[in-house]
Design an enzyme around this catalytic site. Sequence first.
Site, PDB file in Angstrom:
ATOM      1  N   GLU B  70       0.817  -1.218   0.000  1.00 47.66           N
ATOM      2  CA  GLU B  70       0.000   0.000   0.000  1.00 47.66           C
ATOM      3  C   GLU B  70       0.847   1.263   0.000  1.00 47.66           C
ATOM      4  O   GLU B  70       0.541   2.231  -0.693  1.00 47.66           O
ATOM      5  CB  GLU B  70      -0.955   0.002   1.201  1.00 47.66           C
ATOM      6  CG  GLU B  70      -2.138  -0.951   1.072  1.00 47.66           C
ATOM      7  CD  GLU B  70      -1.789  -2.370   1.449  1.00 47.66           C
ATOM      8  OE1 GLU B  70      -0.647  -2.608   1.911  1.00 47.66           O
ATOM      9  OE2 GLU B  70      -2.640  -3.271   1.288  1.00 47.66           O
ATOM     10  N   HIS B 139     -11.385  -4.742   8.337  1.00 46.01           N
ATOM     11  CA  HIS B 139     -12.296  -4.901   7.210  1.00 46.01           C
ATOM     12  C   HIS B 139     -13.598  -4.146   7.407  1.00 46.01           C
ATOM     13  O   HIS B 139     -14.486  -4.222   6.573  1.00 46.01           O
ATOM     14  CB  HIS B 139     -12.616  -6.385   6.991  1.00 46.01           C
ATOM     15  CG  HIS B 139     -11.412  -7.215   6.690  1.00 46.01           C
ATOM     16  ND1 HIS B 139     -10.519  -7.599   7.663  1.00 46.01           N
ATOM     17  CD2 HIS B 139     -10.939  -7.714   5.530  1.00 46.01           C
ATOM     18  CE1 HIS B 139      -9.555  -8.318   7.108  1.00 46.01           C
ATOM     19  NE2 HIS B 139      -9.781  -8.402   5.815  1.00 46.01           N
TER      20      HIS B 139
END
Lengths: 360, 337
Positions: B70, B139
């Site tokens: 990322e 999540h």
Amino acid sequence: MPTSTSAPRRRRRPPTNPAADDAQLLAFYRQMVLVRRFEERAARAYTEARIGGYCHLNLGEEATVAGLAAALDPTDYLFATYREHGYALARGIAPERVMAELYGRTDGVSGGWGGSMHMFDADTRFMGGYGIVGGQVPLATGAALAIEYRGGGEAVVCLLGDGTTNIGAFHESLNLAALWHLPIVYVIVNNGLGMGTTVEQASAEPELHRRAAAYRMDSARVDGNDPTAVYDAVRTALAGARAGRPYLLETVSGRLKGHSVVDPAKYRSRAEAAALAAADPVAAYAVRLHGAGLLTDELIAEIDADATATVAAAADFAEHSPHPDVSTLFDHTYATPVPNDARRLPGEPLFPVPANGVPA
Amino acid sequence: MAKQQIPLTGAQQLTIGKALNLGLRRALEDDPKVLLMGEDVGRLGGVFRITDGLQKDFGEDRVLDSPLAESGIVGTAIGLAMRGYRPVCEMQFDGFSYPAFDQVTNQLAKMHYRSRGRITLPVVIRIPYGGGIGSVEHHSESPETYYAHTAGLKVVTPATPRDAYFMVQQAVRCDDPVVFLEPKARYYEKGEVDLDAPVASAEPLFASRVFRAGTDCTVVGYGPTIRVLRESADAAAEDGRSLELVDLRSLSPLDLDPVYESVRRTGRLVVVHEAPTNLGPSAEIAARVTSECFYSLEAPVQRVGGFNTPYPASKLEEHFLPDLDRVLDAVDRTFAY
């Protein structure tokens, strides 16, 4: 951008820099002396409280600065670390603008907003110093990807310190560059110390250039105290990079002072400091050129006087450049208009009370 | 949503996911400098299939499958933007954006300011966010406060297919970095989108919107809580209470003028979000409304949001997330003064 399975591109053109001739050898010396005198002047200005914050000097790194900068084409991009004054000078930014930036003045390279660590100059394709370790590494990788998209023979040189090789973004970036065959050379300026921690204490593989093997990337280690060795190594690395083979180059040199101006470097023994001073790259290179008949005592004195006068003028210029105006505090936070942008100066109330005390 | 065969013209019933997909398709068509990049965005079409089919149609150079990195993705996007590209990065989940946090807050947000306006970074960071999908931490998180708190970033979030379609295109066209938060639990909600309407006809990207008029209490939400607001207003109406509903749409900058205007009429305000209320967006909104509308308020501003805990176990998330009961309870409290 080539896909991960495509072959490296053909070399787009041969390297454009000739091997260093006598004029270049002398130019290295002039550059090294300028950086040395500039950094000494910056250190003095710091102790005089003309320069604030943190200030990291290239003392001991002059040969790497000179050799590296000379190997770049004018159209190449250079991303630097927070130890970038010398590279900014060698890239062609006027010394007075670099010094004014250290002083935080409006005539500085970044208008006084960057300071020692965040110089930026699009004209010379100097793409910034970066105040956080490794912040520049993925950015430089992206700039190389942009070259790949646009086409053209430019390359990116991304400087980093030895400590940076232990952060995640270093590995993420090298992987991307190798995977996508990007025109980039990563240069580890290994001065043996991340602040006060030695490379051996910090890196399981202290021969840092070997880390390229994990990405099947070409790499080399070179004497960072020898400008011609650095020059040749960067030229070789750039030739590979322009042909789609990114490269990891490690230059090894000393850091003559502390990590920053305020660091007394007490972690270093007296013997270590003495050995560093004895191996001073500027003095050693002068001896070498003297022996080769390229430098005379008179020329050494002349070059030194030139550099001293240049940095004195730069400091004088910086001293007389205005401070940024407080009204500019809110400028440039965003590129596009911000609805309801308050632009409150410090101390002003969050919600001013109307004169009659009653809100509308 | 990938299997939904949609004619690419006229007024269509679309899911939010498909609307985002078509919005990104339009962005790629409109500007060759637009690139999509992220983990699995190409061949797979994204973990939520938002980029489904785009690599096939625009090629591997426009829709890049990047390694799992990322920080590398966002940093590379910044470098691309420095040289004139308009990258759109996908983070697979809210919590997965934190490895890129360094690049987002230390570089992306500050470069324009640092360079005194000489570098603009038109980068969009797309982040599916929020809970309600039966998953756990990493999540199901609501990271909007981190990003909205960072000057230099703009933060928006659509709640309807129409907004999803237009806002993602507006975000790509914005010359500032935009954190684009997608309410992942609402990806499958449907609504009408006019695919022939030009982007210029859409409402401004950074404007809030009163989407249901009412008289008794103002309720403000955004993203995933907009559905909860609608349900609350329906239920309140059965009890004879008229709620006025506001979709903030943008969290940075905040557009609170419509909220002030509403509160001056209703005298009551409830702010709803999934992010923890502790120092969350509702705290800022309450402070500003209290300052701006002090003489109009009939009750303290009430807040409904996540608790001051990490995102809980999936079987407990229904207790964590704002729902109809908690919103109506807060509305009731504004009438208790």
